[in-house]
Scaffold this motif. Sequence first.
Motif, mmCIF file in Angstrom:
data_model
loop_
_atom_site.group_PDB
_atom_site.id
_atom_site.type_symbol
_atom_site.label_atom_id
_atom_site.label_comp_id
_atom_site.label_asym_id
_atom_site.label_seq_id
_atom_site.Cartn_x
_atom_site.Cartn_y
_atom_site.Cartn_z
ATOM 1 N N THR A 16 0.812 -1.209 0.000
ATOM 2 C CA THR A 16 0.000 0.000 0.000
ATOM 3 C C THR A 16 0.847 1.261 0.000
ATOM 4 O O THR A 16 0.591 2.200 -0.733
ATOM 5 C CB THR A 16 -0.924 0.012 1.234
ATOM 6 O OG1 THR A 16 -1.716 -1.160 1.195
ATOM 7 C CG2 THR A 16 -1.818 1.222 1.232
ATOM 8 N N VAL A 78 -6.462 0.895 5.956
ATOM 9 C CA VAL A 78 -6.717 1.678 4.744
ATOM 10 C C VAL A 78 -8.102 2.299 4.853
ATOM 11 O O VAL A 78 -8.918 1.901 5.679
ATOM 12 C CB VAL A 78 -6.623 0.811 3.460
ATOM 13 C CG1 VAL A 78 -5.212 0.270 3.272
ATOM 14 C CG2 VAL A 78 -7.637 -0.313 3.462
ATOM 15 N N SER A 79 -8.370 3.257 4.000
ATOM 16 C CA SER A 79 -9.673 3.904 3.964
ATOM 17 C C SER A 79 -10.741 2.914 3.505
ATOM 18 O O SER A 79 -10.487 2.056 2.667
ATOM 19 C CB SER A 79 -9.605 5.085 2.993
ATOM 20 O OG SER A 79 -10.881 5.566 2.700
ATOM 21 N N ARG A 82 -11.378 2.308 -0.175
ATOM 22 C CA ARG A 82 -10.353 1.569 -0.914
ATOM 23 C C ARG A 82 -10.649 0.075 -0.992
ATOM 24 O O ARG A 82 -9.964 -0.657 -1.689
ATOM 25 C CB ARG A 82 -8.980 1.767 -0.275
ATOM 26 C CG ARG A 82 -8.539 3.188 -0.184
ATOM 27 C CD ARG A 82 -8.105 3.672 -1.517
ATOM 28 N NE ARG A 82 -7.608 5.039 -1.398
ATOM 29 C CZ ARG A 82 -7.507 5.843 -2.418
ATOM 30 N NH1 ARG A 82 -7.838 5.430 -3.611
ATOM 31 N NH2 ARG A 82 -7.073 7.060 -2.251
ATOM 32 N N PRO A 100 -4.691 0.760 -3.196
ATOM 33 C CA PRO A 100 -3.925 1.674 -2.355
ATOM 34 C C PRO A 100 -4.032 3.140 -2.781
ATOM 35 O O PRO A 100 -3.663 4.017 -2.047
ATOM 36 C CB PRO A 100 -2.495 1.173 -2.482
ATOM 37 C CG PRO A 100 -2.458 0.430 -3.746
ATOM 38 C CD PRO A 100 -3.846 -0.120 -3.961
#
Length: 101
Positions: A16, A78-79, A82, A100
């Motif tokens: 990522t 991660v968001s 995503r 990513p």
Amino acid sequence: MPLSPEQGREDLLSITFGTGSRQASETVDIEIRVIPRARHNRIDGERAGRLVVRTTAAPVDDRANEAVCDLVAAHYGVSRRRVTIVAGHRSRDKTLRIDPG
């Protein structure tokens, strides 16, 4: 590119954030097995080559799918936007894609 459960968080983070040998722009596919209506929301190891994800959400109106994506995003840091389901929308066996960005 499939990512096996045993490769773990560090490999995903290196992919990522570009600290590993792979490019940061590469997407990662993770195969999971969903257990809906579980007692707790958690990632529970690996079974038959798939990451086991337990969620308290029922598999109604995509609630379980959304909960799984939220949980996987939080686990891998991660968001939420995503993480998407690319296969198995109506199945317990799913393939998630982490982009990513």
